[in-house]
Design an enzyme around this catalytic site. Structure first.
Site, PDB file in Angstrom:
ATOM      1  N   HIS A   6       0.830  -1.202   0.000  1.00 40.19           N
ATOM      2  CA  HIS A   6       0.000   0.000   0.000  1.00 40.19           C
ATOM      3  C   HIS A   6       0.868   1.257   0.000  1.00 40.19           C
ATOM      4  CE1 HIS A   6      -3.056   2.712   2.208  1.00 40.19           C
ATOM      5  NE2 HIS A   6      -3.480   2.562   0.965  1.00 40.19           N
ATOM      6  N   GLU A  33       0.329  -0.615  -4.818  1.00 42.58           N
ATOM      7  CA  GLU A  33      -0.752   0.363  -4.970  1.00 42.58           C
ATOM      8  C   GLU A  33      -0.193   1.756  -4.781  1.00 42.58           C
ATOM      9  OE1 GLU A  33      -3.977   3.022  -3.316  1.00 42.58           O
ATOM     10  OE2 GLU A  33      -2.022   2.465  -2.510  1.00 42.58           O
ATOM     11  N   ASP A  35      -1.388   6.281  -5.515  1.00 40.66           N
ATOM     12  CA  ASP A  35      -2.437   7.250  -5.816  1.00 40.66           C
ATOM     13  C   ASP A  35      -1.946   8.275  -6.826  1.00 40.66           C
ATOM     14  OD1 ASP A  35      -4.239   6.547  -3.317  1.00 40.66           O
ATOM     15  OD2 ASP A  35      -2.205   6.828  -2.565  1.00 40.66           O
ATOM     16  N   HIS A  48      -1.110  11.020  -2.046  1.00 37.68           N
ATOM     17  CA  HIS A  48      -2.373  10.556  -1.492  1.00 37.68           C
ATOM     18  C   HIS A  48      -3.303  11.673  -1.041  1.00 37.68           C
ATOM     19  CE1 HIS A  48      -5.080   9.186   1.765  1.00 37.68           C
ATOM     20  NE2 HIS A  48      -5.267   8.157   0.962  1.00 37.68           N
ATOM     21  N   GLU A 107      -4.613   4.041  -8.225  1.00 38.56           N
ATOM     22  CA  GLU A 107      -5.846   4.680  -7.775  1.00 38.56           C
ATOM     23  C   GLU A 107      -5.947   6.101  -8.319  1.00 38.56           C
ATOM     24  OE1 GLU A 107      -8.213   6.201  -3.781  1.00 38.56           O
ATOM     25  OE2 GLU A 107      -6.611   4.716  -3.557  1.00 38.56           O
TER      26      GLU A 107
END
Length: 250
Positions: A6, A33, A35, A48, A107
């Site tokens: 993450h 993952e 952002d 993020h 994301e």
């Protein structure tokens, strides 16, 4: 079940930086993952929060800053002084650096309507669409996720063969109506929080899986929650500490 790093190996290095991505790859956690948001000058960067306060020495909204201003900031010292040279990465640089080495769960974080197209263009320009595999978590490969279902639908319409996933908020349930939305829009993944009632509903998990929709999880706060998800039909989950999860569970 796949363990997804993450924001990189964010327990060991500042999140969403090259340091955290390098740490993840060096520890063989190649599903990562991160952002993506847009700067004021429409450059996609890896970050993020909506503002800079928590993880940089800057302040203010990221969408109100241009790229040149952002690249002057320290994005690592908040975590540890030894990371003071870490910067906010450009999406293009991340895609180039790890080409062929990772599966990225990307994301779409900010709410600009042009974000899906800009990210798609960047994936094309860095050759990530070549030999794309639709298998979940294939390495190399990528998938596109967002809490904003409009982003997901738009990306799917722009490039239908890409796997897209709907991040589902906190303790909201996933019922037949949600499943119909997934099917109608050809959404390939559903990603509820670890607190979702779905995890206690094996029948609904089977209905989703039987439609070839991948189930993933987010929001694990401890090893106990990872162990709980590992007993479900989830194919992956994001964790800040995949090394500790693997050591304790796999």
């Amino acid at each position: 079940m796949n363990l997804i790093a993450h924001r990189g190996l964010s327990s060991e290095a500042p999140e969403n930086t090259f340091a955290s991505f390098d740490a993840s790859v060096n520890n063989n956690f190649n599903i990562i993952e991160f952002d993506v948001q847009l700067t004021r000058d429409n450059m996609p960067v890896i970050f993020h929060d909506s503002d800079l306060n928590r993880t940089t020495n800057g302040s203010g909204a990221i969408k109100e800053m241009n790229l040149k201003e952002l690249q002057m900031l320290d994005a690592g010292s908040w975590f540890d002084k030894k990371f003071e040279r870490e910067k906010i990465p450009l999406l293009e640089d991340v895609l180039n650096r790890y080409h062929g080495k990772c599966h990225f769960q990307i994301e779409l974080k900010s709410d600009e309507s042009n974000l899906p197209q800009i990210v798609l263009n960047m994936l094309k320009n860095t050759n990530w669409l070549n030999n794309y595999s639709s298998n979940p978590y294939s390495i190399p490969g990528f998938s596109i996720t967002s809490f904003d279902i409009n982003h997901i639908i738009k990306f799917k319409n722009l490039y239908p063969r890409i796997n897209v996933g709907w991040l589902y908020k906190s303790n909201m349930d996933i019922d037949g109506e949600v499943l119909n939305i997934l099917l109608e829009n050809k959404i390939n993944m559903i990603i509820p929080n670890t607190k979702s009632p779905l995890w206690a509903n094996i029948e609904m998990q089977k209905k989703i899986s039987d439609k070839n929709i991948t189930i993933c999880a987010w929001g694990a706060e401890n090893i106990k929650e990872v162990a709980m998800i590992n007993k479900t039909l989830a194919k992956g989950m994001t964790v800040n500490w995949p090394d500790k999860a693997k050591e304790n569970l796999f």
